[in-house]
Design a protein around this motif. Structure first.
Motif, PDB file in Angstrom:
ATOM      1  N   PRO A 179       4.300   2.242  -5.083  1.00 18.97           N
ATOM      2  CA  PRO A 179       4.074   2.658  -3.697  1.00 18.97           C
ATOM      3  C   PRO A 179       4.359   4.130  -3.454  1.00 18.97           C
ATOM      4  CG  PRO A 179       6.198   1.598  -3.879  1.00 18.97           C
ATOM      5  CD  PRO A 179       5.556   1.503  -5.248  1.00 18.97           C
ATOM      6  N   LEU A 180       3.684   4.664  -2.447  1.00 17.18           N
ATOM      7  CA  LEU A 180       4.046   5.952  -1.883  1.00 17.18           C
ATOM      8  C   LEU A 180       4.711   5.693  -0.536  1.00 17.18           C
ATOM      9  CD1 LEU A 180       3.936   9.076  -2.000  1.00 17.18           C
ATOM     10  CD2 LEU A 180       1.847   8.934  -0.642  1.00 17.18           C
ATOM     11  N   LEU A 181       5.923   6.194  -0.373  1.00 20.91           N
ATOM     12  CA  LEU A 181       6.627   6.120   0.893  1.00 20.91           C
ATOM     13  C   LEU A 181       6.356   7.406   1.657  1.00 20.91           C
ATOM     14  CD1 LEU A 181       8.263   4.290  -1.225  1.00 20.91           C
ATOM     15  CD2 LEU A 181      10.140   4.463   0.411  1.00 20.91           C
TER      16      LEU A 181
ATOM     17  N   CYS B 186      -4.118   3.141  -2.816  1.00 24.09           N
ATOM     18  CA  CYS B 186      -2.690   3.270  -3.094  1.00 24.09           C
ATOM     19  C   CYS B 186      -1.879   2.316  -2.218  1.00 24.09           C
ATOM     20  CB  CYS B 186      -2.251   4.707  -2.825  1.00 24.09           C
ATOM     21  SG  CYS B 186      -0.484   5.011  -3.024  1.00 24.09           S
ATOM     22  N   ARG B 187      -0.856   1.716  -2.812  1.00 20.45           N
ATOM     23  CA  ARG B 187       0.130   0.967  -2.020  1.00 20.45           C
ATOM     24  C   ARG B 187       0.905   1.965  -1.159  1.00 20.45           C
ATOM     25  NH1 ARG B 187       4.089  -1.882  -5.838  1.00 20.45           N
ATOM     26  NH2 ARG B 187       5.149  -2.206  -3.855  1.00 20.45           N
ATOM     27  N   LEU B 188       1.026   1.667   0.118  1.00 17.05           N
ATOM     28  CA  LEU B 188       1.642   2.590   1.063  1.00 17.05           C
ATOM     29  C   LEU B 188       2.804   1.896   1.765  1.00 17.05           C
ATOM     30  CD1 LEU B 188       1.471   5.353   2.592  1.00 17.05           C
ATOM     31  CD2 LEU B 188      -0.065   4.211   4.206  1.00 17.05           C
ATOM     32  N   HIS B 189       3.898   2.622   1.933  1.00 20.50           N
ATOM     33  CA  HIS B 189       5.043   2.128   2.721  1.00 20.50           C
ATOM     34  C   HIS B 189       5.445   3.242   3.670  1.00 20.50           C
ATOM     35  CE1 HIS B 189       8.544  -0.282   3.712  1.00 20.50           C
ATOM     36  NE2 HIS B 189       9.319   0.764   3.515  1.00 20.50           N
ATOM     37  N   ILE B 190       5.337   2.998   4.959  1.00 24.71           N
ATOM     38  CA  ILE B 190       5.648   4.012   5.964  1.00 24.71           C
ATOM     39  C   ILE B 190       7.069   3.790   6.456  1.00 24.71           C
ATOM     40  CG2 ILE B 190       4.976   5.028   8.164  1.00 24.71           C
ATOM     41  CD1 ILE B 190       2.127   4.119   7.611  1.00 24.71           C
TER      42      ILE B 190
END
Length: 450
Positions: A176-178, A230-234
């Motif tokens: 993931p991208l945070l 892309c897996r995303l985590h906000i």
């Protein structure tokens, strides 16, 4: 013969509350149900037994800034709050964790001092893309990027091109991208205008972060992640309308999750105007209506995870003068569990319902998001990371209760309902009687295969 048997517990499992006993062997949960023989027996006295919390958002600021917190104090605060696994952010340390060499220094610091299990995020900045393969091979659980320019030259914001390119690299690895999602140009333009007008009041900090600055950034980063797969985590979403954009993207099939912090669920902008710098954070505290909106999303299952964004600093960095001069961060990792339990009960949940909510969103879901098998739930074969919680204890927070190096908090003087009584990490006593066990060392948790 088990190593440990906890009797007369109300055990919070993913399937519901189970009244009975829990046994531990070799650091794993070996049995749930009837009493089994064990070398040590602990009577839970009918109290709640929760899984250890998994906090995906802490800043312990070491190596380099041990005068801010450090792994020893930060992990002790986590342990006292029932947090048995943390994933630490790449910024505020010196050097920032943006290459393999910096990662090695971070691992050494954490391994020497952390009393809880730990994972690490790497950083995506403008521009370290050539460093990313070695950083990802080194065992980070994903990368963190800022859309908002904080002014820290060691961790510059990633503009859209860097975000897009970095997302493409992460998509190949399914990591993931945070993202800290705030529109930097809106905020910095407003800040400059207010400062030019001579404003340094608390309201100016709120006015410089209007809702559109968060909502626009969330919408933009969702588009970029969707285009790259892309897996995303906000992180630290503070507004219901921003959260709803993410929920809509999830419903459309996008692989995205988000977190809300305990302070955005328990403090409002009115608290900030009254308390000042001690409650300054970014995104800022929002209106009471926004807090109510976030709780509605949480209680209806539309928030994915809860975190602390623990970001301490020396007290001198929280002056009462110009709001622009104060560090923006909340000292919170020790208080996430009691804050959420107290607030949930005040909003009408029973203690058991509140415990199930916390177990799902502050333990199980974060462990799943970060890819931490064995963490985040109570079940046979999983790590025996356990929290004995007294839901009836009523107490008032004092500075002396905090294990952080600098025991300031916007919650000092607040009354809580429910208290962490004892904590185990992989079956070993980590916290009890108000003290963290000496000599405990956490393990480094990494992606499978690293």
């Amino acid at each position: 013969m088990n190593d440990l048997c906890l009797t007369h517990a109300r055990i919070v499992t993913p399937q519901g509350i189970v009244s009975g006993c829990l046994s531990v062997l070799d650091g794993k949960i070996s049995h749930i149900g009837g009493k089994q023989p064990a070398r040590q027996e602990v009577d839970a006295g009918g109290k709640l037994l929760l899984p250890g919390l998994v906090d995906l958002h802490v800043h312990f600021n070491e190596p380099g800034r041990t005068d801010w917190e450090g792994w020893a104090h930060g992990s002790a605060a986590a342990a006292a709050g029932g947090v048995t696994t943390v994933v630490e952010m790449p910024l505020n340390a010196v050097p920032a964790t943006i290459n393999a060499q910096a990662l090695a220094l971070k691992v050494a610091a954490a391994g020497a001092s952390s009393c809880v299990d730990f994972g690490l995020w790497g950083g995506l900045v403008c521009d370290n893309r050539a460093e990313l393969p070695e950083l990802l091979d080194g065992g980070v659980l994903g990368l963190k990027a800022f859309m908002y320019e904080t002014g820290d030259p060691s961790f510059p914001a990633a503009h859209d091109g860097i975000l897009y390119s970095g997302m493409a690299q992460l998509a190949v690895r399914d990591l993931p991208l945070l993202v800290h999602a705030e529109n930097s140009q809106i905020i910095h333009t407003l800040m400059a205008d207010f400062q030019a007008a001579g404003r340094s009041d608390r309201q100016a900090w709120l006015d410089a972060h209007p809702p559109i600055s968060e909502v626009e950034a969330v919408a933009r980063v969702l588009l970029l992640a969707r285009a790259t797969g892309c897996r995303l985590h906000i992180v630290h979403v503070s507004l219901p309308q921003a959260a709803q954009l993410i929920v809509d993207a999830q419903n459309a099939g996008q692989n995205v999750t988000f977190e809300v912090c305990a302070h955005h669920l328990t403090l409002t902008e009115t608290d900030f105007l009254e308390l000042g710098a001690v409650a300054k954070c970014g995104p800022p505290l929002r209106s009471a209506a926004d807090v109510d909106g976030l709780w509605e999303l949480l209680l209806t299952g539309r928030i994915n995870s809860l975190a602390s964004d623990h970001s301490p600093c020396p007290s001198a960095m929280k002056p009462d003068g110009s709001i622009w001069d104060a560090w923006g961060g909340i000292n919170g990792v020790q208080l996430t569990l009691p804050l959420l339990m107290t607030e949930a009960q005040q909003r009408g949940l029973s203690a058991e319902a509140a415990a199930q909510l916390v177990a799902r969103y502050a333990s199980h879901n974060p462990a799943h998001i970060a890819g931490l098998p064995g963490k985040g739930a109570i079940g046979v074969g999983l790590d025996a990371d356990l929290v004995l919680f007294d839901p009836e204890a009523v107490w008032t927070l004092r500075a002396a209760d905090l294990k952080s190096l600098h025991p300031w908090s916007p919650f000092l003087g607040r009354e809580f309902t429910g208290k962490v009584e004892r904590v185990w990490l992989r079956g070993q006593t980590l916290y009890g009687g108000g003290a963290v066990a000496g000599g405990m060392r956490g393990a480094w948790v990494r992606p499978a295969g690293v």
